[in-house]
Design a protein around this motif. Structure first.
Motif, PDB file in Angstrom:
ATOM      1  N   LEU A 248      -3.478  11.419  11.354  1.00 12.97           N
ATOM      2  CA  LEU A 248      -2.297  11.472  10.484  1.00 12.97           C
ATOM      3  C   LEU A 248      -2.626  10.880   9.118  1.00 12.97           C
ATOM      4  O   LEU A 248      -2.277  11.433   8.074  1.00 12.97           O
ATOM      5  CB  LEU A 248      -1.132  10.691  11.104  1.00 12.97           C
ATOM      6  CG  LEU A 248      -0.531  11.270  12.378  1.00 12.97           C
ATOM      7  CD1 LEU A 248       0.662  10.431  12.833  1.00 12.97           C
ATOM      8  CD2 LEU A 248      -0.098  12.708  12.166  1.00 12.97           C
ATOM      9  N   GLU A 249      -3.356   9.757   9.144  1.00 10.23           N
ATOM     10  CA  GLU A 249      -3.687   9.101   7.886  1.00 10.23           C
ATOM     11  C   GLU A 249      -4.635   9.971   7.051  1.00 10.23           C
ATOM     12  O   GLU A 249      -4.531  10.040   5.833  1.00 10.23           O
ATOM     13  CB  GLU A 249      -4.287   7.729   8.186  1.00 10.23           C
ATOM     14  CG  GLU A 249      -4.473   6.823   7.005  1.00 10.23           C
ATOM     15  CD  GLU A 249      -3.184   6.522   6.254  1.00 10.23           C
ATOM     16  OE1 GLU A 249      -2.095   6.599   6.860  1.00 10.23           O
ATOM     17  OE2 GLU A 249      -3.271   6.217   5.057  1.00 10.23           O
TER      18      GLU A 249
ATOM     19  N   GLU B 253       6.401  11.793   3.995  1.00  9.65           N
ATOM     20  CA  GLU B 253       6.439  11.472   2.564  1.00  9.65           C
ATOM     21  C   GLU B 253       5.406  12.294   1.809  1.00  9.65           C
ATOM     22  O   GLU B 253       5.691  12.850   0.747  1.00  9.65           O
ATOM     23  CB  GLU B 253       6.154   9.986   2.338  1.00  9.65           C
ATOM     24  CG  GLU B 253       7.351   9.099   2.519  1.00  9.65           C
ATOM     25  CD  GLU B 253       6.968   7.623   2.508  1.00  9.65           C
ATOM     26  OE1 GLU B 253       6.096   7.240   1.717  1.00  9.65           O
ATOM     27  OE2 GLU B 253       7.547   6.864   3.303  1.00  9.65           O
TER      28      GLU B 253
ATOM     29  N   PRO C 178      16.752   8.738   9.947  1.00 10.91           N
ATOM     30  CA  PRO C 178      17.743   7.754   9.502  1.00 10.91           C
ATOM     31  C   PRO C 178      17.077   6.479   9.005  1.00 10.91           C
ATOM     32  O   PRO C 178      16.141   5.981   9.630  1.00 10.91           O
ATOM     33  CB  PRO C 178      18.574   7.489  10.758  1.00 10.91           C
ATOM     34  CG  PRO C 178      17.705   7.893  11.884  1.00 10.91           C
ATOM     35  CD  PRO C 178      16.863   9.028  11.377  1.00 10.91           C
ATOM     36  N   GLY C 179      17.554   6.001   7.892  1.00 16.09           N
ATOM     37  CA  GLY C 179      17.091   4.714   7.378  1.00 16.09           C
ATOM     38  C   GLY C 179      15.743   4.751   6.691  1.00 16.09           C
ATOM     39  O   GLY C 179      15.261   3.720   6.242  1.00 16.09           O
ATOM     40  N   GLU C 180      15.108   5.933   6.564  1.00 11.31           N
ATOM     41  CA  GLU C 180      13.815   5.988   5.870  1.00 11.31           C
ATOM     42  C   GLU C 180      14.073   6.192   4.385  1.00 11.31           C
ATOM     43  O   GLU C 180      14.013   7.302   3.856  1.00 11.31           O
ATOM     44  CB  GLU C 180      12.945   7.110   6.447  1.00 11.31           C
ATOM     45  CG  GLU C 180      12.596   6.938   7.911  1.00 11.31           C
ATOM     46  CD  GLU C 180      11.713   5.724   8.170  1.00 11.31           C
ATOM     47  OE1 GLU C 180      11.071   5.248   7.224  1.00 11.31           O
ATOM     48  OE2 GLU C 180      11.693   5.256   9.320  1.00 11.31           O
ATOM     49  N   LYS C 181      14.334   5.100   3.714  1.00  8.36           N
ATOM     50  CA  LYS C 181      14.757   5.167   2.316  1.00  8.36           C
ATOM     51  C   LYS C 181      13.741   5.834   1.411  1.00  8.36           C
ATOM     52  O   LYS C 181      14.091   6.649   0.564  1.00  8.36           O
ATOM     53  CB  LYS C 181      14.968   3.741   1.809  1.00  8.36           C
ATOM     54  CG  LYS C 181      16.425   3.399   1.604  1.00  8.36           C
ATOM     55  CD  LYS C 181      16.522   2.079   0.902  1.00  8.36           C
ATOM     56  CE  LYS C 181      17.292   1.091   1.759  1.00  8.36           C
ATOM     57  NZ  LYS C 181      17.272  -0.259   1.255  1.00  8.36           N
TER      58      LYS C 181
ATOM     59  N   SER D 269       5.293  11.541  11.298  1.00  7.28           N
ATOM     60  CA  SER D 269       5.757  10.176  11.045  1.00  7.28           C
ATOM     61  C   SER D 269       6.390  10.141   9.658  1.00  7.28           C
ATOM     62  O   SER D 269       6.121  11.014   8.831  1.00  7.28           O
ATOM     63  CB  SER D 269       4.567   9.231  11.072  1.00  7.28           C
ATOM     64  OG  SER D 269       3.778   9.443   9.940  1.00  7.28           O
ATOM     65  N   PRO D 270       7.236   9.150   9.410  1.00 11.41           N
ATOM     66  CA  PRO D 270       7.856   9.079   8.077  1.00 11.41           C
ATOM     67  C   PRO D 270       6.813   9.100   6.961  1.00 11.41           C
ATOM     68  O   PRO D 270       7.013   9.743   5.934  1.00 11.41           O
ATOM     69  CB  PRO D 270       8.589   7.736   8.102  1.00 11.41           C
ATOM     70  CG  PRO D 270       8.841   7.461   9.533  1.00 11.41           C
ATOM     71  CD  PRO D 270       7.732   8.103  10.292  1.00 11.41           C
ATOM     72  N   ARG D 271       5.692   8.437   7.195  1.00  8.45           N
ATOM     73  CA  ARG D 271       4.684   8.368   6.136  1.00  8.45           C
ATOM     74  C   ARG D 271       4.059   9.734   5.874  1.00  8.45           C
ATOM     75  O   ARG D 271       3.887  10.143   4.725  1.00  8.45           O
ATOM     76  CB  ARG D 271       3.612   7.365   6.537  1.00  8.45           C
ATOM     77  CG  ARG D 271       2.532   7.173   5.499  1.00  8.45           C
ATOM     78  CD  ARG D 271       1.634   6.026   5.909  1.00  8.45           C
ATOM     79  NE  ARG D 271       0.344   6.093   5.253  1.00  8.45           N
ATOM     80  CZ  ARG D 271       0.085   5.533   4.079  1.00  8.45           C
ATOM     81  NH1 ARG D 271       1.029   4.885   3.456  1.00  8.45           N
ATOM     82  NH2 ARG D 271      -1.103   5.627   3.548  1.00  8.45           N
TER      83      ARG D 271
ATOM     84  N   TYR E 202       0.828  -1.192   0.000  1.00  4.56           N
ATOM     85  CA  TYR E 202       0.000   0.000   0.000  1.00  4.56           C
ATOM     86  C   TYR E 202       0.865   1.244   0.000  1.00  4.56           C
ATOM     87  O   TYR E 202       0.584   2.221  -0.667  1.00  4.56           O
ATOM     88  CB  TYR E 202      -0.926  -0.011   1.203  1.00  4.56           C
ATOM     89  CG  TYR E 202      -1.898   1.129   1.174  1.00  4.56           C
ATOM     90  CD1 TYR E 202      -2.935   1.132   0.233  1.00  4.56           C
ATOM     91  CD2 TYR E 202      -1.775   2.215   2.014  1.00  4.56           C
ATOM     92  CE1 TYR E 202      -3.812   2.186   0.156  1.00  4.56           C
ATOM     93  CE2 TYR E 202      -2.656   3.273   1.945  1.00  4.56           C
ATOM     94  CZ  TYR E 202      -3.675   3.249   1.016  1.00  4.56           C
ATOM     95  OH  TYR E 202      -4.541   4.306   0.928  1.00  4.56           O
ATOM     96  N   LEU E 203       1.946   1.162   0.789  1.00  4.04           N
ATOM     97  CA  LEU E 203       2.829   2.307   0.914  1.00  4.04           C
ATOM     98  C   LEU E 203       3.324   2.758  -0.448  1.00  4.04           C
ATOM     99  O   LEU E 203       3.338   3.938  -0.774  1.00  4.04           O
ATOM    100  CB  LEU E 203       4.017   1.920   1.783  1.00  4.04           C
ATOM    101  CG  LEU E 203       4.849   3.074   2.265  1.00  4.04           C
ATOM    102  CD1 LEU E 203       4.197   3.689   3.471  1.00  4.04           C
ATOM    103  CD2 LEU E 203       6.239   2.591   2.600  1.00  4.04           C
TER     104      LEU E 203
END
Lengths: 159, 1257
Positions: free
Chosen positions: B641-642, B715, B787-790, B710-712, B587-588
């Motif tokens: 958030l969503e 984005e 960090p690490g959130e590609k 949040s990372p999402r 889904y992401l």
């Protein structure tokens, strides 16, 4: 798994066997990683999240470079993983003994006699046949975390 | 033996008492027809014994001869038959031998049943295949069709007739061809009632294919004769099955003639095109009328009867044929006069003339042209079909008819198809007649979809959804052929509201249905929603003329209402899915990209009503933010958030378009509204953008970041900023309207004013710089603090930052910002960003380097690049000089450092621009030596080796054309050393591992390396094509072609056959090789024997490659070689010299010259092997100079070929064909364009002439 954990093996010299911490997110496919205390080569990395709004995790599938066993691990991508120091050295092949050991010529002129012939059939026959034909053979020896294994072969004889 | 068979035959015959008279009739019928001149063979017909000669040869492969079916078959062929066969070519002259036909039939039947039972399928297949491939199997096949009880055998026999006839077409007699078609036609007529429908369908399609094959040869009278019978069957016959089969035949005929569904016949495309045009001009309308007559004739009976009657089958087949014909891609005679008239007609704007609209759901516009007016429009067709369907609807409760019965389905489909009729078929009456027809259609269709809530309720209770879906499709077709205004008016004559209102209500209901059944696996509501969404898209996208009327006010409010419901449903879906963990990963990824399409359709709806929808979005957005702050620390924010995530995506789509590499403008619909807005900061678009940017800015605060961003969500923020900024941030001046004001119209001025206010608000001299600074600081945060959130970092690097530096007016401000300098500094001098993904580092390096062109002077740009790269190159150089490099190189931390630095340098290298070229050249020059050292140190670490190679490839690619001769010499020398080093490490290397996957990884790595090396060589080649250097290379003794050939010589031994299985590698290898041979044949001539042998072998390998493109490349190379040799020889020079006369294979044995060898293998390929017809032209181009070079060899080959031909007739044909190959069309012996073209033509006709029999014998 703590971030600053280093492994020192007593058998070989310290420099060669160290592992290094590295952020999981930076470890790529075809890179090395320590999983369950074994040095491995990563064959697949995928990322996922803990819940929709959570943080990313890396899912590694890796293969033990000595035993070829498949291992898996999941690490939050901002955390550190251990990366093994994998070294490869070339030696010229001097002799193959009856009991399955090889005799190799090191850079400084000594011999190294503690390695067994590989178990892999194709490599084994190529080494034996090539040696019997009198070719100049160079073998690559891979070492990591205190283990060693012959991993490759090259004919450097006159063309 | 023959006697015994005759008895058997009689017994067999007697067992079929019913079929006997039919059989005798049929058998005599067609044999008499075929052999009317020779009655001698008819031997006591009343016994049913016919002597037929068997043309069927057992050609089962040797390995399966042990099998019983095959041996049976071999027994069945008496020696006399074999000799007869060998004696040659008997067309229809020999008497058919009944016994042998029998035997053949039985062997085929046996093969069929053994395939079905899966008993020795290989042998059975061989038997069946031998029937297909045997010469002239027609009698045997016809016999099987008539007599076999096994449907499969009849099916195969029909296929065999087709295969053989298509293959042998050029030497069958015209009468015989016609008789084959007639046979098929009579067969389907006679067996129209058969239960095995697939056999009849197959025979019908064989007839259609044969008819098409002969279409251009047959006279009009021949065709008339055939179609007269067809017409009789379709319209005149009262027998349902006969009518049905007739329609079936027409169906296969139409699909054969339509290019997209036609079967390949090994003929050029022009043939198919000619057939298509001819059918369209002369027949297709007649076919339509026949089908229509057939349907009309039976329709009253269907309406009149209370239960299902067999005529329904005919009716639905006829409707299907009509639909198929309406689907035909009408090219018509594009009548210039007519179209120009339409152009003058001012009212024509009402109806979209030719829309290039292509929705996701299929909607084909039907434009048959004015000739069809009488049939489709004036004849009241529409009323008839609507009546028919209306009557059917009444019967759905009866037995035999239901919503999805074939007749109902085809009737609905036809009605939908009628909705999309447009074009010159309607008279130029300002679209009046088209509107009338659409209104009439709508009056029928409206019953399927209205009232929407009741219809949907019924479907939820189990009614079939197909009528609703077809109704939606009809609306879409109408939308595709009309403008929004016309579309809206259509319903006004029937209802108090317009079609747009209906559309909006219908879609709202569908979306409500979707919302209620979120989790259920009901697909119809998704389908309905997508079709309706496409309907809106069709209405609202600009047509080719670029202008689009605004919707009527009623339509606008309908759109606004619909959008509110859409957003509500999206938000509901978002909050419901906030905690769902199932396939979260998919889904992401799907979220940002795949939802795009749907969201952009939503955006179209929102934009037409943007006066209402944009403030609505602002309200929703601030509500969510307030909720977030109020619940801070007390409630779980995830659902909110969503929702914010979804809102950001929706807002992004509504406000701005995807640039797709261009700078997108502010959407027209948004520009056109808000004319009453005077203050820029009260502009709804500014308010919405401002509130989103302010929200995004909060992510800079660490506390806010940890609690909300949040990372999402981040984005979505980054995605929005990227999309928004490319339209609104510092837009180029020329996007603004003309201030002089050509139109002094008041509304126009206000429009310009509000547009300029909107554009300049975020412009360079207003808020633009401030917002740009915020965006850069947010980007730095995502790179450092996540960090690490590609995925997030990928979006930041590729979409946001990369998008910004592409725009000239942005970068000049960018480089002056402190935040940008911070970013460059962190990147170049600190270790923090080493934790980014390697590809992201590369992209970031490229972005930073690209921004250098924002500097005012070229010196400043070069200085900027230097300061960016200095630290990195110094780092690498220092490392390479370390004494213990060999020991430390493989330490993981050093490994990471080296790979990161190389990735970054590669990024900078790929940003080469004329302005920064000097600095980037120096960067590469500084690391040349380190790179050679690293290649040695990391020879076992293929990952690093690949990075090294790729850096060099990109650097050479960016630099080579600018380099001066001296610099080129250095670069070329460096590349050569690199190649040599790489080769010395890898040649003869065997790596082993216990693990198969690691081994295949090693293979892949080697493949990637080689591909990089080939790219490097190709990049070097480009120096010879484009060169900006001031002096010539020769002065420095550098010849690019020699270097590349040497490179090829180094690389070629590393490329194994195994590696050539990678298509990309294979392509780049062969394209490089053929490029070199084409451009520098003279260098090839100078190569030594070994190197030349290598190239010749490679070409030979490539010539037999299965990939057509590779073969084509090799043919081009051969053409170049042979032409070069021929031309040089003509001038009295040596040409390819000794290579052309003698060559040595690797074993040292002397072989014939390379050109004659290629001549041989090319002829062999052309005559006997499988290849795509696309290759014939390039094969001709290669063959022609080869023949000229080696005329003696060619003559010998030709003689041999003729000698081998035992059959006199074929031998004669072959001789003539070979003769005309080299002599017709005024072919001369000079290699010029005209001659190449002539030879191509000759070869085409030569192959059509002889390949048919050469390949079978």
């Amino acid at each position: 798994m703590s971030d600053e954990e280093h492994h020192f093996e007593s058998k070989a010299d310290a420099g060669a066997s160290k592992t290094y911490p590295q952020q999981a997110g930076t470890i790529r496919k075809n890179g090395y990683i320590v999983i369950k205390g074994r040095p491995c080569k990563v064959v697949e990395v995928s990322t996922s999240k803990t819940g929709k709004h959570g943080h990313a995790k890396c899912h590694f599938i890796a293969i033990d470079i000595f035993t070829a066993k498949k291992l898996e691990d999941i690490v939050p991508s901002s955390h550190n993983c251990d990366v093994p120091h994998v070294n490869r050295t070339d030696y010229q092949l001097i002799d193959i003994s009856e009991d399955g050991f090889v005799s190799l010529l090191t850079e400084n002129g000594n011999t190294k006699d503690d390695l067994r012939l590989p178990t892999d059939d194709s490599l084994l026959t190529q080494i034996k046949d090539g040696f019997a034909e009198g070719k100049d053979l160079v073998v690559s020896v891979m070492s990591a975390m205190g283990e060693e294994q012959i991993c490759g072969l090259k004919d450097i004889g006159p063309k | 033996m023959v006697k015994r068979r005759e008895e058997e035959w009689q017994r067999y015959y007697a067992a079929w008492p019913l079929k006997r008279p039919v059989m005798a009739k049929v058998v005599s019928d067609y044999f008499v027809r075929l052999h009317s001149h020779n009655f001698a063979w008819i031997h006591s017909l009343h016994y049913g014994v016919l002597r037929a000669h068997l043309y069927f040869r057992p050609t089962a492969p040797a390995h399966s001869t042990h099998h019983s079916a095959v041996s049976h078959l071999s027994l069945a062929v008496p020696s006399s038959a074999t000799t007869m066969y060998q004696a040659g070519y008997h067309q229809n002259t020999a008497p058919p031998d009944m016994a042998q036909l029998q035997a053949t039939m039985r062997s085929i039947e046996l093969a069929c049943s053994s395939i079905q039972m899966h008993a020795n399928p290989a042998a059975a297949e061989a038997t069946i295949l031998s029937l297909n491939q045997s010469p002239q199997p027609y009698q045997a096949c016809q016999f099987i069709l008539e007599n076999s009880e096994l449907a499969n055998a009849r099916f195969l026999a029909a296929g065999a007739i087709r295969d053989a006839a298509i293959r042998e077409w050029s030497f069958l007699e015209t009468d015989y061809k016609k008789s084959l078609i007639r046979f098929c036609w009579l067969f389907i007529m006679k067996h129209a009632g058969s239960h095995e429908g697939y056999v009849q369908a197959k025979v019908a399609s064989v007839a259609a294919q044969l008819l098409k094959r002969g279409w251009l040869d047959f006279t009009a009278a021949d065709k008339e004769a055939i179609f007269l019978e067809v017409k009789q069957a379709v319209t005149g016959s009262q027998i349902v099955d006969v009518q049905y089969m007739g329609i079936n035949f027409l169906e296969s005929l139409v699909s054969e003639f339509s290019p997209s569904t036609s079967t390949a016949m090994g003929l050029p495309r022009e043939f198919h095109e000619q057939c298509r045009t001819s059918l369209e001009l002369d027949y297709i309308k007649e076919f339509y009328c026949w089908a229509q007559d057939a349907a009309l004739n039976v329709s009253h009976r269907i309406i009149g009867s209370d239960s299902a009657i067999p005529e329904a089958k005919v009716c639905s087949a006829a409707l299907r044929l009509m639909l198929q014909i309406l689907n035909w891609d009408f090219k018509g005679k594009k009548n210039a006069v007519e179209s120009s008239k339409r152009g003058l007609d001012v009212y024509c704007g009402d109806i979209k003339p030719e829309s290039n609209f292509l929705g996701r759901s299929e909607c084909i516009l039907v434009q048959p042209g004015s000739l069809w007016r009488d049939v489709l429009i004036s004849s009241g067709q529409v009323g008839w079909i609507l009546n028919l369907y209306g009557a059917l609807r009444q019967k759905f409760s009866c037995e035999g008819y239901w919503l999805d019965c074939p007749l109902a389905v085809s009737a609905r489909k036809l009605i939908v198809q009628f909705c999309s009729i447009t074009g010159t078929i309607f008279p130029s009456d300002g679209g009046y007649m088209q509107r009338q027809s659409l209104v009439q259609l709508l009056s029928g269709i409206i019953q399927w979809i209205e009232p929407p809530n009741a219809v949907l309720k019924a479907i939820e209770c189990g009614r079939s959804e197909s009528e609703l879906l077809d109704g939606c499709r009809a609306l879409m077709s109408m939308a595709a052929v009309s403008t929004p205004l016309v579309f809206d008016q259509l319903l006004k004559s029937l209802r108090p509201y317009g079609t747009l209102t209906l559309l909006s209500v219908l879609m709202s209901e569908v979306i409500k249905c979707l919302m209620e059944n979120l989790s259920e696996e009901e697909t119809w509501s998704w389908v309905a929603r997508d079709i309706l969404l496409d309907t809106w898209t069709a209405l609202l996208t600009l047509d080719s003329s670029g202008h689009n009327d605004l919707l009527p006010p009623e339509g606008i409010s309908a759109a606004a209402n619909l959008f509110a419901i859409i957003v509500e449903s999206e938000l509901k879906a978002a909050s419901a899915s906030a905690f769902s963990d199932d396939n979260e990963y998919d889904y992401l990824h799907a979220s940002v990209s795949a939802m795009d399409e749907r969201l952009s359709s939503y955006a179209l709806i929102a934009r037409v009503a943007s006066g209402a929808t944009i403030p609505f979005l602002t309200t929703l957005f601030s509500e969510r933010i307030t909720r977030l702050h109020q619940g801070r620390g007390t409630t779980d924010p995830t659902e909110t958030l969503e929702e914010l995530y979804s809102l950001l995506l929706i807002a992004g789509h509504v406000l701005a378009d995807e640039g797709q590499g261009e700078i997108p403008l502010v959407p027209k619909d948004i520009q056109a509204q808000f004319t009453d807005v005077v203050d820029a900061d009260k502009h709804p678009v500014v308010i919405l953008s401002g509130s989103i940017i302010r929200f995004a800015e909060q992510s800079l605060d660490p506390e806010m970041r940890t609690s909300f961003f949040s990372p999402r969500l981040m984005e979505a923020v980054i995605w929005f900023l990227a999309r928004w900024s490319s339209t609104y941030l510092m837009p180029p001046e020329e996007n603004k309207g003309n201030k002089s004001g050509e139109n002094n119209n008041d509304a126009q001025v206000r429009l310009e004013h509000s547009k300029n206010a909107l554009l300049s608000f975020f412009g360079e001299y207003n808020q633009g710089k401030l917002v740009l600074d915020i965006i850069i600081r947010i980007s730095l945060t995502t790179l450092v603090s996540y960090p690490g959130e590609k995925d997030l970092q990928g979006l930041t690097c590729y979409q946001l930052l990369h998008g910004l530096v592409r725009r000239k007016n942005v970068i000049s401000h960018l480089v002056s910002l402190d935040s940008w300098r911070d970013l460059a500094n962190v990147f170049a001098n600190e270790r923090g960003l080493f934790s980014l993904n390697a590809a992201h580092q590369r992209s970031l390096a490229e972005t930073l380097a690209l921004s250098a062109s924002g500097m005012k002077t070229s010196e400043a740009s070069n200085q900027y690049i230097k300061s960016l790269t200095n630290h990195m190159t110094a780092n690498l150089a220092e490392l390479s000089c370390k004494n213990d490099l060999k020991h430390i190189a493989q330490q993981p931390d050093i490994l990471l450092l080296v790979s990161c630095l190389l990735e970054r340098l590669r990024g900078v290298a790929s940003a080469s621009e004329p302005r920064t070229q000097k600095a980037i050249y120096e960067m590469g020059f500084t690391v040349m030596n380190p790179i050679l050292i690293f290649i040695e140190a990391y020879k076992h670490e293929s990952v690093v080796v690949y990075l090294l190679l790729k850096f060099v490839v990109d650097w050479v690619d960016g630099q080579i054309i600018y380099l001066e001769a001296r610099e080129t010499a250095a670069a070329v020398d460096f590349c050569t050393r690199l190649l040599q080093l790489y080769s010395s490490h890898n040649i003869g290397k065997i790596s082993v591992s216990l693990s198969n996957s690691l081994l295949s990884e090693a293979d892949t790595e080697r493949y990637k390396d080689l591909r990089a090396l080939l790219q490097l060589l190709a990049n070097l080649c480009s120096k010879d094509l484009v060169d900006f250097a001031s002096e010539s290379l020769e002065a420095y003794g550098v010849s690019i072609s020699q270097v590349v050939f040497m490179g090829l010589h180094i690389v070629t031994p590393l490329i194994t056959l195994e590696l050539l299985k990678y298509p990309k590698l294979c392509h780049s290898y062969f394209s490089l090789l053929s490029h070199m041979l084409e451009i520098y044949p003279e260098v090839v001539a100078q190569l030594n024997v070994e190197a030349f042998g290598h190239i010749a072998e490679t070409l030979d390998f490539g010539l037999h490659h299965q990939d057509g493109e590779v073969v084509d490349l090799c043919l081009r190379a051969l053409k170049a070689l042979a032409s070069y040799h021929y031309k040089e020889k003509g001038m009295g020079k040596v040409g390819l010299g000794s290579h052309a006369t003698i060559s040595k294979d690797p074993g040292g044995k002397v072989q014939e010259g390379v050109l004659s060898r290629f001549l041989c293998s090319l002829l062999q390929l052309l005559l006997f092997e499988d290849y795509s017809t696309d290759l014939v032209s390039s094969a001709a181009d290669a063959l022609f100079p080869l023949i000229l070079c080696e005329q003696n060899v060619y003559q010998n080959l030709v003689n041999e070929l003729i000698e081998r031909q035992t059959n006199q007739m074929f031998r004669l044909r072959l001789t003539n064909a070979l003769q005309s190959l080299t002599n017709s069309n005024n072919l001369s012996t000079t290699l010029d364009r005209v001659n190449f073209q002539r030879f191509r033509k000759n070869l085409h006709s030569f192959l059509i002439e002889v390949r048919g029999f050469l390949r079978t014998l």
